[in-house]
Design a protein around this motif. Structure first.
Motif, PDB file in Angstrom:
ATOM      1  N   THR A  49       0.835  -1.214   0.000  1.00  0.00           N
ATOM      2  CA  THR A  49       0.000   0.000   0.000  1.00  0.00           C
ATOM      3  C   THR A  49       0.862   1.254   0.000  1.00  0.00           C
ATOM      4  O   THR A  49       0.592   2.208  -0.733  1.00  0.00           O
ATOM      5  N   GLN A  50       1.918   1.261   0.820  1.00  0.00           N
ATOM      6  CA  GLN A  50       2.808   2.420   0.858  1.00  0.00           C
ATOM      7  C   GLN A  50       3.503   2.609  -0.490  1.00  0.00           C
ATOM      8  O   GLN A  50       3.634   3.741  -0.975  1.00  0.00           O
ATOM      9  N   LEU A  51       3.922   1.507  -1.103  1.00  0.00           N
ATOM     10  CA  LEU A  51       4.562   1.596  -2.403  1.00  0.00           C
ATOM     11  C   LEU A  51       3.588   2.125  -3.458  1.00  0.00           C
ATOM     12  O   LEU A  51       3.968   2.953  -4.297  1.00  0.00           O
ATOM     13  N   ARG A  52       2.334   1.669  -3.423  1.00  0.00           N
ATOM     14  CA  ARG A  52       1.349   2.169  -4.388  1.00  0.00           C
ATOM     15  C   ARG A  52       1.195   3.683  -4.276  1.00  0.00           C
ATOM     16  O   ARG A  52       1.124   4.391  -5.277  1.00  0.00           O
ATOM     17  N   ALA A  53       1.155   4.181  -3.047  1.00  0.00           N
ATOM     18  CA  ALA A  53       1.021   5.627  -2.857  1.00  0.00           C
ATOM     19  C   ALA A  53       2.241   6.362  -3.407  1.00  0.00           C
ATOM     20  O   ALA A  53       2.112   7.394  -4.079  1.00  0.00           O
ATOM     21  N   MET A  54       3.426   5.839  -3.146  1.00  0.00           N
ATOM     22  CA  MET A  54       4.645   6.490  -3.626  1.00  0.00           C
ATOM     23  C   MET A  54       4.720   6.462  -5.147  1.00  0.00           C
ATOM     24  O   MET A  54       5.194   7.417  -5.773  1.00  0.00           O
ATOM     25  N   LEU A  55       4.216   5.379  -5.753  1.00  0.00           N
ATOM     26  CA  LEU A  55       4.178   5.309  -7.213  1.00  0.00           C
ATOM     27  C   LEU A  55       3.161   6.307  -7.776  1.00  0.00           C
ATOM     28  O   LEU A  55       3.446   7.042  -8.728  1.00  0.00           O
ATOM     29  N   SER A  56       1.965   6.333  -7.190  1.00  0.00           N
ATOM     30  CA  SER A  56       0.913   7.232  -7.678  1.00  0.00           C
ATOM     31  C   SER A  56       1.334   8.692  -7.588  1.00  0.00           C
ATOM     32  O   SER A  56       0.978   9.518  -8.428  1.00  0.00           O
ATOM     33  N   TYR A  57       2.083   9.022  -6.524  1.00  0.00           N
ATOM     34  CA  TYR A  57       2.511  10.400  -6.311  1.00  0.00           C
ATOM     35  C   TYR A  57       3.925  10.677  -6.819  1.00  0.00           C
ATOM     36  O   TYR A  57       4.534  11.680  -6.451  1.00  0.00           O
ATOM     37  N   SER A  58       4.440   9.791  -7.648  1.00  0.00           N
ATOM     38  CA  SER A  58       5.757  10.017  -8.253  1.00  0.00           C
ATOM     39  C   SER A  58       5.712  11.227  -9.189  1.00  0.00           C
ATOM     40  O   SER A  58       4.639  11.696  -9.583  1.00  0.00           O
ATOM     41  N   ALA A  59       6.888  11.693  -9.556  1.00  0.00           N
ATOM     42  CA  ALA A  59       6.974  12.812 -10.499  1.00  0.00           C
ATOM     43  C   ALA A  59       6.259  12.469 -11.799  1.00  0.00           C
ATOM     44  O   ALA A  59       5.570  13.309 -12.390  1.00  0.00           O
ATOM     45  N   SER A  60       6.393  11.231 -12.257  1.00  0.00           N
ATOM     46  CA  SER A  60       5.631  10.756 -13.417  1.00  0.00           C
ATOM     47  C   SER A  60       5.566   9.233 -13.355  1.00  0.00           C
ATOM     48  O   SER A  60       6.520   8.569 -12.940  1.00  0.00           O
ATOM     49  N   PHE A  61       4.410   8.706 -13.753  1.00  0.00           N
ATOM     50  CA  PHE A  61       4.197   7.265 -13.719  1.00  0.00           C
ATOM     51  C   PHE A  61       3.083   6.924 -14.701  1.00  0.00           C
ATOM     52  O   PHE A  61       1.915   7.246 -14.484  1.00  0.00           O
ATOM     53  N   ASP A  62       3.460   6.314 -15.837  1.00  0.00           N
ATOM     54  CA  ASP A  62       2.485   5.909 -16.857  1.00  0.00           C
ATOM     55  C   ASP A  62       3.106   4.797 -17.706  1.00  0.00           C
ATOM     56  O   ASP A  62       4.133   4.217 -17.324  1.00  0.00           O
ATOM     57  N   GLU A  63       2.498   4.526 -18.828  1.00  0.00           N
ATOM     58  CA  GLU A  63       2.984   3.427 -19.674  1.00  0.00           C
ATOM     59  C   GLU A  63       4.380   3.697 -20.237  1.00  0.00           C
ATOM     60  O   GLU A  63       5.077   2.766 -20.643  1.00  0.00           O
ATOM     61  N   LYS A  64       4.796   4.960 -20.237  1.00  0.00           N
ATOM     62  CA  LYS A  64       6.120   5.293 -20.757  1.00  0.00           C
ATOM     63  C   LYS A  64       7.222   5.014 -19.741  1.00  0.00           C
ATOM     64  O   LYS A  64       8.387   4.843 -20.117  1.00  0.00           O
ATOM     65  N   GLY A  65       6.862   5.026 -18.467  1.00  0.00           N
ATOM     66  CA  GLY A  65       7.877   4.757 -17.464  1.00  0.00           C
ATOM     67  C   GLY A  65       7.578   5.416 -16.123  1.00  0.00           C
ATOM     68  O   GLY A  65       6.569   6.115 -15.949  1.00  0.00           O
ATOM     69  N   LEU A  66       8.476   5.190 -15.192  1.00  0.00           N
ATOM     70  CA  LEU A  66       8.382   5.743 -13.838  1.00  0.00           C
ATOM     71  C   LEU A  66       9.556   6.676 -13.593  1.00  0.00           C
ATOM     72  O   LEU A  66      10.694   6.373 -13.953  1.00  0.00           O
TER      73      LEU A  66
END
Length: 301
Positions: free
Chosen positions: A24-41
């Protein structure tokens, strides 16, 4: 390091209580990353401890290894983690049940009562900021994704209290400005020391304000006392000028002489100099009589 950076470093040292909380913590950090989509993280932070916990969770939860890239610009050091290969991205998307869910809170994926705290902790570590309480009470989390911001605000309202949301450029800002809510937020995510610092600063402010109010009250009273003493001395001088001083009672004359000789004394101190000594209330009554006698003298003149 700033107050916000120290808070994040402290929170980063808290291990998730269960495997579901780690995800759950990782999901939040991914969702609130600078960018996160099909192109990359692309995950960017100025706090090395945040970078460490992010890469650790990637490895633990998805078996994805990533090495942050450190860069320094003037006085700012940033740590950037990037992932672009499709296989790794697919593993990350699977945490959300699919790519279309990556910018939602997904409360249905919370498996225990601690997952909500883990999610908010991750959101704060990735995109949060808390101001030093010495300046003002302000805590915020920012995201360019409106749905994510609204979902997070709903979660916060259920667990802590209703936050406010505003737009800043292209970002949605979820924020608290009340000291009690900022304290509750930090306590909820495990930042107990930062919460205590805010509470301590709040107590200091209240004590300072109380001291200032007391000081202002005393200054105002002192001003009134000085004004009253000057008026009494002027009245006594005019009574003398009218040649009526000897018409006052011996007690009034004694107090009038003391008032003139000691213009900075309080009524209590004047009473102690009287022979015999008298109380403050008695001094007040006699001074009132002197002032009334002065008015009568003016009228007759």
């Amino acid at each position: 390091m700033s107050f916000s950076g120290n808070t994040k470093a402290s929170v980063s040292s808290l291990p998730p209580e269960r495997d579901c909380c780690a995800s759950t913590q990782l999901r939040a950090m991914l969702s609130y990353s600078a960018s996160f989509d099909e192109k990359g993280l692309r995950f960017i932070t100025e706090t090395p401890e945040v970078s460490d916990i992010f890469t650790s969770l990637l490895l633990i939860c998805t078996d994805t290894a990533a090495t942050p890239e450190m860069s320094e610009k003037k006085t700012v050091t940033t740590y950037k983690t990037e992932i672009t290969d499709k296989t790794s991205l697919k593993k990350l998307f699977s945490l959300f049940g699919g790519e279309k869910n990556i910018h939602k809170v997904n409360k249905e994926l919370f498996k225990c009562e601690k997952c909500a705290s883990a999610y908010i902790r991750g959101a704060f570590l990735a995109a949060g900021f808390v101001n030093s309480p010495e300046h003002s009470y302000h805590l915020e989390i920012s995201s360019p994704h409106a749905d994510l911001a609204v979902d997070t605000a709903v979660l916060l309202s259920e667990k802590i209290g209703m936050p406010k949301i505003s737009a800043r450029k292209s970002n949605q800002i979820i924020y608290y400005r009340e000291s009690a809510l900022v304290e509750d937020f930090l306590t909820f995510i495990g930042a107990s020391k930062a919460a205590m610092d805010i509470m301590s600063e709040q107590i200091k402010r209240e004590l300072r304000n109380q001291a200032n109010r007391q000081s202002n009250f005393e200054v105002a009273n002192l001003g009134k006392t000085v004004d009253a003493a000057n008026a009494q001395i002027n009245a006594i001088s005019e009574i003398r000028a009218y040649g009526k001083f000897d018409q006052m009672t011996p007690q009034m004359q004694m107090l009038a002489n003391l008032r003139t000789e000691h213009d900075d004394m309080s009524q209590k101190e004047l009473g102690e100099l009287m022979q015999p000594p008298i109380s403050k209330s008695q001094v007040s009554k006699i001074l009132s009589k002197i002032m009334k006698f002065h008015e009568l003298c003016k009228e007759k003149k």
